[in-house]
Enzyme design. Structure first.
Site, mmCIF file in Angstrom:
data_model
loop_
_atom_site.group_PDB
_atom_site.id
_atom_site.type_symbol
_atom_site.label_atom_id
_atom_site.label_comp_id
_atom_site.label_asym_id
_atom_site.label_seq_id
_atom_site.Cartn_x
_atom_site.Cartn_y
_atom_site.Cartn_z
ATOM 1 N N ASP A 112 -90.776 -17.694 -2.913
ATOM 2 C CA ASP A 112 -89.801 -17.199 -1.280
ATOM 3 C C ASP A 112 -90.423 -17.388 -0.634
ATOM 4 O O ASP A 112 -91.182 -18.551 -0.237
ATOM 5 C CB ASP A 112 -90.109 -15.708 -2.031
ATOM 6 C CG ASP A 112 -89.849 -14.814 -2.596
ATOM 7 O OD1 ASP A 112 -90.224 -15.839 -3.456
ATOM 8 O OD2 ASP A 112 -90.032 -14.020 -2.617
ATOM 9 N N HIS A 148 -87.905 -16.828 2.811
ATOM 10 C CA HIS A 148 -87.921 -15.615 3.692
ATOM 11 C C HIS A 148 -87.744 -16.300 5.583
ATOM 12 O O HIS A 148 -88.214 -15.440 6.158
ATOM 13 C CB HIS A 148 -89.028 -14.485 3.334
ATOM 14 C CG HIS A 148 -88.745 -13.594 2.302
ATOM 15 N ND1 HIS A 148 -87.914 -12.791 2.305
ATOM 16 C CD2 HIS A 148 -90.286 -13.587 1.293
ATOM 17 C CE1 HIS A 148 -88.089 -12.107 0.553
ATOM 18 N NE2 HIS A 148 -89.033 -12.570 0.473
ATOM 19 N N ASP A 193 -84.640 -15.975 -2.644
ATOM 20 C CA ASP A 193 -85.378 -15.049 -1.525
ATOM 21 C C ASP A 193 -85.818 -16.078 0.076
ATOM 22 O O ASP A 193 -86.206 -15.967 0.013
ATOM 23 C CB ASP A 193 -86.991 -14.160 -1.851
ATOM 24 C CG ASP A 193 -86.353 -13.171 -2.548
ATOM 25 O OD1 ASP A 193 -85.557 -13.046 -2.537
ATOM 26 O OD2 ASP A 193 -87.312 -12.005 -2.541
ATOM 27 N N ASP A 244 -84.188 -12.886 5.540
ATOM 28 C CA ASP A 244 -85.082 -11.350 5.238
ATOM 29 C C ASP A 244 -86.307 -11.939 5.740
ATOM 30 O O ASP A 244 -86.912 -12.813 5.388
ATOM 31 C CB ASP A 244 -84.757 -10.186 3.877
ATOM 32 C CG ASP A 244 -83.483 -9.754 4.231
ATOM 33 O OD1 ASP A 244 -82.953 -9.533 5.418
ATOM 34 O OD2 ASP A 244 -83.098 -9.643 3.164
ATOM 35 N N ARG A 245 -87.225 -11.055 6.796
ATOM 36 C CA ARG A 245 -88.452 -10.669 6.303
ATOM 37 C C ARG A 245 -89.082 -11.534 8.117
ATOM 38 O O ARG A 245 -89.895 -11.417 9.500
ATOM 39 C CB ARG A 245 -89.230 -11.085 5.055
ATOM 40 C CG ARG A 245 -89.111 -10.153 4.971
ATOM 41 C CD ARG A 245 -90.323 -8.719 5.099
ATOM 42 N NE ARG A 245 -90.152 -8.448 2.847
ATOM 43 C CZ ARG A 245 -90.690 -7.077 3.418
ATOM 44 N NH1 ARG A 245 -90.663 -6.134 4.507
ATOM 45 N NH2 ARG A 245 -90.425 -5.886 1.804
ATOM 46 N N ASN A 270 -83.345 -11.761 -5.393
ATOM 47 C CA ASN A 270 -82.917 -10.120 -4.973
ATOM 48 C C ASN A 270 -83.251 -10.030 -3.374
ATOM 49 O O ASN A 270 -82.543 -8.833 -3.269
ATOM 50 C CB ASN A 270 -84.019 -9.618 -5.162
ATOM 51 C CG ASN A 270 -85.597 -9.898 -4.563
ATOM 52 O OD1 ASN A 270 -86.282 -10.431 -4.531
ATOM 53 N ND2 ASN A 270 -85.894 -8.330 -3.950
ATOM 54 N N HIS A 271 -83.157 -11.042 -2.609
ATOM 55 C CA HIS A 271 -82.740 -10.554 -1.072
ATOM 56 C C HIS A 271 -81.523 -11.535 -0.449
ATOM 57 O O HIS A 271 -80.880 -12.016 0.243
ATOM 58 C CB HIS A 271 -84.613 -11.297 -0.175
ATOM 59 C CG HIS A 271 -85.286 -9.901 0.250
ATOM 60 N ND1 HIS A 271 -84.926 -9.587 1.599
ATOM 61 C CD2 HIS A 271 -86.565 -9.337 -1.142
ATOM 62 C CE1 HIS A 271 -86.424 -8.383 1.012
ATOM 63 N NE2 HIS A 271 -86.457 -9.202 0.195
ATOM 64 N N HIS A 288 -86.658 -16.192 -10.684
ATOM 65 C CA HIS A 288 -87.034 -15.216 -9.588
ATOM 66 C C HIS A 288 -87.963 -14.140 -9.892
ATOM 67 O O HIS A 288 -89.231 -13.609 -9.495
ATOM 68 C CB HIS A 288 -85.634 -14.893 -8.296
ATOM 69 C CG HIS A 288 -86.380 -14.155 -6.651
ATOM 70 N ND1 HIS A 288 -86.980 -14.618 -5.965
ATOM 71 C CD2 HIS A 288 -86.430 -12.860 -7.047
ATOM 72 C CE1 HIS A 288 -87.466 -14.068 -5.159
ATOM 73 N NE2 HIS A 288 -87.317 -12.552 -5.710
ATOM 74 N N ARG A 315 -90.782 -1.157 -7.790
ATOM 75 C CA ARG A 315 -89.909 -1.228 -7.177
ATOM 76 C C ARG A 315 -88.565 0.094 -7.393
ATOM 77 O O ARG A 315 -87.630 0.128 -6.856
ATOM 78 C CB ARG A 315 -88.774 -2.281 -7.758
ATOM 79 C CG ARG A 315 -89.652 -3.018 -7.583
ATOM 80 C CD ARG A 315 -89.337 -4.907 -7.531
ATOM 81 N NE ARG A 315 -90.543 -6.447 -7.435
ATOM 82 C CZ ARG A 315 -90.767 -7.029 -6.365
ATOM 83 N NH1 ARG A 315 -90.317 -6.794 -5.580
ATOM 84 N NH2 ARG A 315 -91.599 -8.121 -6.368
ATOM 85 N N HIS A 319 -90.873 -13.957 -5.579
ATOM 86 C CA HIS A 319 -90.765 -12.297 -5.656
ATOM 87 C C HIS A 319 -92.402 -11.033 -6.007
ATOM 88 O O HIS A 319 -91.919 -10.538 -4.951
ATOM 89 C CB HIS A 319 -90.313 -11.830 -7.499
ATOM 90 C CG HIS A 319 -89.453 -10.274 -7.671
ATOM 91 N ND1 HIS A 319 -88.422 -10.121 -6.658
ATOM 92 C CD2 HIS A 319 -89.701 -9.545 -8.199
ATOM 93 C CE1 HIS A 319 -88.067 -8.609 -6.729
ATOM 94 N NE2 HIS A 319 -88.467 -8.650 -7.782
#
Length: 671
Positions: free
Chosen positions: A411, A413, A443, A446-447, A475-476, A528, A595, A622
């Protein structure tokens, strides 16, 4: 066979069925024609075809046919042709001909995109028979080989295939719309903008060159070949290419078979990572030389032919393999160093974004900010990159095959600062000049606050080294998730309420087409989230290639993709009495209660997955890890996370180096 399954046809009916791709091969038609002609040698129809090699009879090309020169340029030698013939026969059995439906499955397995199948079949079908024999397929593959030179006779043969590929009407003349498609693909292959205004201008220029107008006409094959040969119509060298050699998978299969047969015969002193094909690698001169500063920055790029006759390259050094003038020679690697291409322009802009700007000792632009940069121009450059990358992702299989050495990153992010740290540590000279592949596990957004910059950087690198720089979906990379978190609002904040949604949607169209998993050396499965339940495709990774592309909503369109994106391994803390019961009934899988979707899987489930697919390990992302990585499930699973200080935490960033039969964890100092 039941009586009602038998269909009686006349010769004319069989010819019509052949055009509709409903006839598996020509054998019934040939037999009927011979019977009608009262040919006494009808038994010859049952003779098994033999392999006819295509190769020059001598060292020189002077007396070789055009077909022989094309195959020689592709480096498909007798051993390769044997392998391809065996593969061809396995696809076409019980016939020795390949119809369009079988061809579709075959050519997609070679890395071609499904959307191109009809055009490729037309290009391969030079005799317009609506069916292919092995020679047709061999010549087509030779023309598409990445190593086939685009110079001299091989280039002329390749251009014949290219002409048929774009001549959708099949009337032996390229109409304006077909010429326009050719121009668009040439520009995209070079990393250039391909918007309507630019393409229309270039179309008008080339239409004038060929003497055609909007009222009709078209470009004949002879005119097309002449224009390319005289460098009046440029850029065809990158067209009609496979992403990898047509024999790559076949040679790996042979290597595995040899490995198994000779495992007990190898001397113990042989390195465990030695390749059985090491002596089969063929080297050739690259087309350019670069000069590098101590910092790793490139300061000079020069093509070898510009140095011919100097002290660096003597006049007798025969840079080009054939004796023809290299007028067709246009290597993709040269474009990677074109500083005016969109990918390099974006990377130049990101260098500016990364550093602070001082004037008279005062900071006028903070590091990791855009300052007074024109956001509209930035958005347009990013939109162009997205269009180009989307086409690349569409052509890639859903399950990538990556060779070692390979760096695997988890990730990101939106953490552009850490991404720059990875660059300076691992590929300071750029991905093209770094002797490794790169695999990102998703990913990207985001964040973090710099999701736009992370995507821009990764897409630019993807354009420069599409076969070395690999990106999987996380998944993002989903619209609904980004709207819940920060990436959608980040696009609005950086580009406004007009351009922002356009940029966001263009990026997500790329995400929709991204591959979902990869293998490294066919032994290390990379994804991922996690492994899928056996109910989805029998737990075989080969079924990943059946996932639709594009995939806008994985949750409703593909349960298999959803599991790959969201699943997690079980931890000791998860092993409650209830979970233990569910594991026994669920074959090692339980609902992912953490989740609220997908599954959790046990060490036993992982072991079965590895055995079923002949794999050794799984590398996934992940989940944030304190040291940047964690070894799990009996040492068979490795979780890697490549964004430090995630959400204000104290975690480190790491990556995995897959090389020499080892998985090495590398932590990056991002302070």
């Amino acid at each position: 066979m039941k009586t009602e399954d038998v269909v009686w046809m006349t010769i004319d009916e069989m010819k019509e069925v052949l055009k509709r791709d409903e006839l598996l091969g020509l054998e019934p038609l040939k037999l009927a024609i011979r019977q009608e002609s009262e040919d006494k040698d009808q038994l010859s129809i049952y003779e098994e075809p033999t392999m006819e090699y295509i190769e020059p009879t001598g060292e020189s090309n002077n007396h070789a046919s055009a077909k022989e020169q094309l195959v020689k340029a592709s480096k498909l030698e007798r051993e390769d042709q044997d392998l391809l013939f065996r593969e061809f026969a396995s696809y076409t059995f019980p016939s020795y001909f390949m119809n369009r439906n079988v061809f579709s499955e075959y050519i997609v397995s070679k890395g071609a995109h499904q959307d191109c199948v009809d055009d490729l079949f037309r290009a391969f079908d030079a005799h317009c028979r609506h069916i292919l024999n092995f020679t047709d397929v061999l010549l087509g593959l030779a023309a598409m080989e990445p190593v086939t030179q685009h110079g001299g006779t091989p280039a002329e043969q390749r251009c014949r295939f290219i002409f048929r590929y774009y001549n959708k009407r099949g009337d032996a003349r390229l109409a304006l719309d077909e010429l326009r498609s050719t121009i668009i693909d040439i520009r995209l292959s070079k990393g250039l903008v391909a918007d309507d205004a630019v393409v229309d201008r270039e179309l008008r220029e080339n239409a004038a060159l060929f003497g055609i107008d909007s009222n009709g006409g078209g470009v004949a094959l002879a005119e097309f070949l002449t224009a390319v040969g005289q460098l009046k119509f440029r850029g065809t060298s990158n067209l009609f290419r496979l992403p990898r050699s047509c024999t790559t998978d076949l040679r790996k299969m042979v290597a595995r078979e040899s490995d198994c047969e000779m495992a007990d015969l190898r001397p113990s002193s042989e390195p465990s990572g030695a390749s059985v094909l090491a002596n089969d690698i063929k080297y050739e001169l690259a087309t350019h030389t670069v000069k590098v500063r101590r910092s790793g920055a490139l300061v000079d790029i020069t093509t070898l032919w510009d140095l011919e006759g100097t002290q660096a390259v003597s006049g007798s050094a025969a840079i080009f393999a054939d004796k023809d003038s290299p007028r067709f020679h246009r290597m993709p690697s040269v474009d990677a160093f074109n500083q005016r291409s969109h990918p390099n322009e974006m990377l130049t802009g990101l260098r500016y974004f990364e550093r602070a700007v001082l004037e008279n000792g005062q900071v006028v632009k903070e590091a990791f900010s855009w300052g007074k940069v024109d956001r509209v121009a930035l958005a347009r450059c990013l939109l162009t990159l997205c269009r180009q990358c989307e086409e690349i992702f569409k052509r890639e299989p859903r399950l990538l095959a990556v060779n070692s050495p390979a760096y695997i990153l988890g990730d990101i992010h939106g953490n552009f600062r850490d991404l720059v740290c990875f660059e300076k540590a691992l590929w300071r000279m750029g991905t093209v000049l770094t002797p490794s592949n790169f695999l990102f596990l998703g990913d990207y957004v985001d964040r973090g606050e710099h999701g736009v910059e992370v995507v821009a950087y990764l897409f630019a690198q993807k354009m420069l080294a599409p076969n070395k720089f690999m990106m999987l979906r996380g998944n993002h990379e989903l619209r609904g998730i980004q709207q819940m978190f920060s990436f959608y609002n980040e696009c609005l904040q950086k580009f406004g309420h007009n351009l922002g949604p356009q940029v966001w949607e263009a990026i997500n169209c790329c995400f929709d087409c991204m591959p979902l998993a990869a293998t490294v050396d066919e032994k290390v499965f990379c994804v991922h989230g996690g492994i899928p339940v056996p109910d989805l495709g029998g737990g075989l990774i080969s079924t990943i290639n059946t996932i639709p592309c594009p995939l806008k909503d994985p949750e409703t369109e593909s349960s298999l993709a959803w599991d790959l994106l969201w699943s997690d391994p079980l931890t000791s803390e998860d092993m409650t009495p209830k979970v233990k019961v569910e594991l026994r009934t669920g074959g090692g899988y339980v609902h992912n209660y953490k989740r609220g979707t997908a599954h959790l899987f046990s060490a036993e489930a992982l072991e079965q997955f590895l055995l079923r697919n002949r794999l050794s390990h799984v590398v996934r992302a992940h989940e944030v890890q304190l040291k940047g990585f964690q070894i799990q499930l009996g040492g068979k699973m490795l979780t890697v996370f490549s964004s430090s200080h995630y959400c204000g935490g104290a975690n480190e960033a790491a990556c995995v180096l897959c090389d020499g039969g080892k998985l090495r964890m590398i932590r990056i100092d991002t302070s």
